[in-house]
Design a protein around this motif. Structure first.
Motif, PDB file in Angstrom:
ATOM      1  N   CYS A  74       0.945  -1.365  -0.380  1.00 21.14           N
ATOM      2  CA  CYS A  74      -0.257  -0.012   0.214  1.00 21.14           C
ATOM      3  C   CYS A  74       1.243   1.219  -0.011  1.00 21.14           C
ATOM      4  CB  CYS A  74      -1.006   0.062   1.285  1.00 21.14           C
ATOM      5  SG  CYS A  74      -2.017  -1.069   1.313  1.00 21.14           S
ATOM      6  N   ASN A  75       0.561   2.004  -0.661  1.00 21.65           N
ATOM      7  CA  ASN A  75       0.541   3.928  -0.798  1.00 21.65           C
ATOM      8  C   ASN A  75      -0.179   4.857   0.267  1.00 21.65           C
ATOM      9  OD1 ASN A  75       2.694   5.487  -0.979  1.00 21.65           O
ATOM     10  ND2 ASN A  75       1.526   6.021  -3.198  1.00 21.65           N
ATOM     11  N   VAL A  76       0.378   5.089   0.905  1.00 26.54           N
ATOM     12  CA  VAL A  76      -0.602   5.508   2.193  1.00 26.54           C
ATOM     13  C   VAL A  76      -0.521   7.219   2.360  1.00 26.54           C
ATOM     14  CG1 VAL A  76      -1.657   6.048   4.516  1.00 26.54           C
ATOM     15  CG2 VAL A  76      -0.734   3.892   3.776  1.00 26.54           C
ATOM     16  N   GLU A 117      -8.895  -4.531   4.465  1.00 27.92           N
ATOM     17  CA  GLU A 117      -9.580  -3.903   3.646  1.00 27.92           C
ATOM     18  C   GLU A 117      -8.981  -2.143   3.705  1.00 27.92           C
ATOM     19  OE1 GLU A 117     -11.183  -5.096   1.876  1.00 27.92           O
ATOM     20  OE2 GLU A 117     -11.580  -7.179   2.287  1.00 27.92           O
ATOM     21  N   ILE A 118      -8.109  -2.211   2.874  1.00 28.57           N
ATOM     22  CA  ILE A 118      -8.080  -0.656   3.165  1.00 28.57           C
ATOM     23  C   ILE A 118      -8.723   0.135   3.465  1.00 28.57           C
ATOM     24  CG2 ILE A 118      -6.070  -1.011   0.924  1.00 28.57           C
ATOM     25  CD1 ILE A 118      -7.759   0.481  -1.094  1.00 28.57           C
ATOM     26  N   GLU A 119     -10.015   0.090   2.817  1.00 31.93           N
ATOM     27  CA  GLU A 119     -11.154   1.493   4.108  1.00 31.93           C
ATOM     28  C   GLU A 119     -11.172   1.753   5.341  1.00 31.93           C
ATOM     29  OE1 GLU A 119     -12.588  -0.026  -0.386  1.00 31.93           O
ATOM     30  OE2 GLU A 119     -11.620  -1.107   1.031  1.00 31.93           O
ATOM     31  N   GLU A 120     -10.864   0.005   6.270  1.00 28.14           N
ATOM     32  CA  GLU A 120     -10.729  -0.374   6.938  1.00 28.14           C
ATOM     33  C   GLU A 120     -10.010   0.110   8.196  1.00 28.14           C
ATOM     34  OE1 GLU A 120     -11.701  -4.260   7.664  1.00 28.14           O
ATOM     35  OE2 GLU A 120     -13.730  -4.347   6.998  1.00 28.14           O
ATOM     36  N   GLU A 148      -3.982   4.096  -1.688  1.00 33.30           N
ATOM     37  CA  GLU A 148      -3.838   3.478  -3.089  1.00 33.30           C
ATOM     38  C   GLU A 148      -3.056   1.890  -2.079  1.00 33.30           C
ATOM     39  OE1 GLU A 148      -1.159   5.431  -5.348  1.00 33.30           O
ATOM     40  OE2 GLU A 148      -2.390   6.702  -5.581  1.00 33.30           O
ATOM     41  N   GLU A 149      -3.156   0.405  -3.758  1.00 28.94           N
ATOM     42  CA  GLU A 149      -3.477  -1.272  -3.439  1.00 28.94           C
ATOM     43  C   GLU A 149      -2.972  -1.492  -4.245  1.00 28.94           C
ATOM     44  OE1 GLU A 149      -4.584  -5.260  -1.977  1.00 28.94           O
ATOM     45  OE2 GLU A 149      -6.031  -3.924  -1.384  1.00 28.94           O
ATOM     46  N   TYR A 150      -1.642  -2.215  -4.567  1.00 31.26           N
ATOM     47  CA  TYR A 150      -0.909  -2.658  -5.982  1.00 31.26           C
ATOM     48  C   TYR A 150      -0.772  -4.055  -5.585  1.00 31.26           C
ATOM     49  CZ  TYR A 150       0.809   1.811  -5.597  1.00 31.26           C
ATOM     50  OH  TYR A 150       1.378   3.073  -5.369  1.00 31.26           O
ATOM     51  N   VAL A 201      -5.262  -0.098 -10.070  1.00 29.73           N
ATOM     52  CA  VAL A 201      -4.321  -0.331  -8.800  1.00 29.73           C
ATOM     53  C   VAL A 201      -6.225   0.316  -8.130  1.00 29.73           C
ATOM     54  CG1 VAL A 201      -3.591   1.894  -7.096  1.00 29.73           C
ATOM     55  CG2 VAL A 201      -2.387   1.094  -9.027  1.00 29.73           C
ATOM     56  N   ARG A 202      -5.832  -0.521  -6.791  1.00 28.44           N
ATOM     57  CA  ARG A 202      -7.372  -0.007  -6.272  1.00 28.44           C
ATOM     58  C   ARG A 202      -6.692   0.957  -4.751  1.00 28.44           C
ATOM     59  NH1 ARG A 202     -10.121  -5.027  -1.852  1.00 28.44           N
ATOM     60  NH2 ARG A 202     -11.502  -3.650  -0.643  1.00 28.44           N
ATOM     61  N   THR A 203      -8.124   1.856  -5.452  1.00 31.45           N
ATOM     62  CA  THR A 203      -7.491   3.255  -4.021  1.00 31.45           C
ATOM     63  C   THR A 203      -8.616   2.762  -2.890  1.00 31.45           C
ATOM     64  OG1 THR A 203      -9.455   4.467  -5.489  1.00 31.45           O
ATOM     65  CG2 THR A 203      -6.481   4.465  -6.319  1.00 31.45           C
ATOM     66  N   CYS A 204      -8.645   4.360  -2.365  1.00 35.43           N
ATOM     67  CA  CYS A 204      -9.456   4.123  -1.647  1.00 35.43           C
ATOM     68  C   CYS A 204      -9.348   6.218  -0.508  1.00 35.43           C
ATOM     69  CB  CYS A 204     -10.202   3.547  -0.255  1.00 35.43           C
ATOM     70  SG  CYS A 204      -8.435   3.505   1.247  1.00 35.43           S
TER      71      CYS A 204
END
Length: 289
Positions: free
Chosen positions: A32-34, A75-78, A102-104, A124-127
């Motif tokens: 992830c990229n935070v 989950e990146i949202e959590e 961002e999740e790779y 890339v998945r994002t939140c």
């Protein structure tokens, strides 16, 4: 004339964190990229150089790593909600937190050992999470760099013309785009893990299944399908560059070209953007940006 401080925020951008979960010989990977942005009572820092209310951005970075160890990354949202709530609840001066992730994604290498992975292309998945001091949270999930293409089933004609128009109408063209999509959840306790693959599938299904008379029409059908298939979603925002494919003129070489060989132009390009929403959707608590 008075000069005053306007809206402002600060934070740590693009903290890259990789979390390995080891279950015996079977390993799981989150990459992830935070990015964190905090706002609140920061007048002293800006106007007088008083840093007593400033939580260092280095501390924000360390919090990402510590929370990855302490809580894991599901989950990146959590994970974004966990971070946002922490900063607002623990810092008296912070009124609002914005966390973007961002999740790779990686997959196991087929026939490889359970600790070997391959990166899943450029998608890339994002939140994006907003949380403020009154406990209100807004959660937006999404995807970017999702590349799609239809080799037929797309037209463009009947458009407005003026003295500078040279584009010829067409009843058969390649339609290609690089999807950036974001969808807002009705509540912050949405089933993120189940929603993401359904929303992604809805985007792809609508793109493939729409006989397109314009990219605008395709955009609407994609957003509509997400809302229809994902009742936990109330609004979809889409940005679709039109990746133009032009037939190459092969007549100088004595060859015809019946929709077989194309040149792909990277710029300039048309850019189609829009929102599709449930008209009964609650208003977003904060701007999406």
């Amino acid at each position: 004339m008075a000069v005053v401080l306007g809206p402002n925020r600060y934070g740590k951008a693009e903290t890259r964190v990789v979390r390995v979960t080891r279950d015996g010989e079977v390993h799981r990977l989150k990459d992830c990229n935070v990015s964190i942005a905090l706002s609140g009572d920061m007048e002293g820092a800006h106007l007088r150089g008083d840093n007593s209310a400033v939580l260092p951005t280095d501390t924000q970075k360390n919090t990402v790593y510590a929370f990855a160890r302490k809580h894991g990354i599901g989950e990146i949202e959590e994970f974004a909600l966990l971070l946002a709530r922490h900063f607002v609840d623990s810092q008296r001066a912070i009124r609002h937190a914005r966390v973007e992730i961002e999740e790779y994604t990686w997959s196991r290498i087929p026939q490889g050992p359970p600790h070997s992975f391959v990166r899943n292309g450029g998608e890339v998945r994002t939140c994006l999470v907003h949380h403020d001091e009154n406990g209100t949270s807004t959660v937006v999930s999404g995807v970017r760099d999702l590349v799609v293409l239809n080799t037929t089933g797309s037209e463009f004609h009947g458009f407005a013309r003026d003295e500078y128009t040279t584009l010829a109408p067409t009843t058969d063209r390649i339609l290609a785009t690089i999807v950036t999509a974001a969808w807002r959840h009705r509540t912050p306790d949405s089933p993120y893990g189940a929603c993401y693959p359904r929303a992604r599938h809805a985007l792809l299904e609508a793109f493939a299944g729409t006989h397109s008379l314009s990219l605008q029409q395709t955009l609407y059908e994609m957003g509509k399908r997400v809302i229809t298939d994902c009742p936990e979603v109330c609004e979809v925002r889409l940005s679709l560059p039109n990746v133009h494919h032009f037939l190459v003129d092969l007549t100088p070489f004595g060859m015809d070209n019946d929709r077989e060989v194309y040149h792909v132009a990277d710029r300039p390009y048309g850019l189609i953007e829009g929102h599709v929403l449930d008209d009964a959707a609650p208003e977003a608590s904060f701007a999406w940006s």
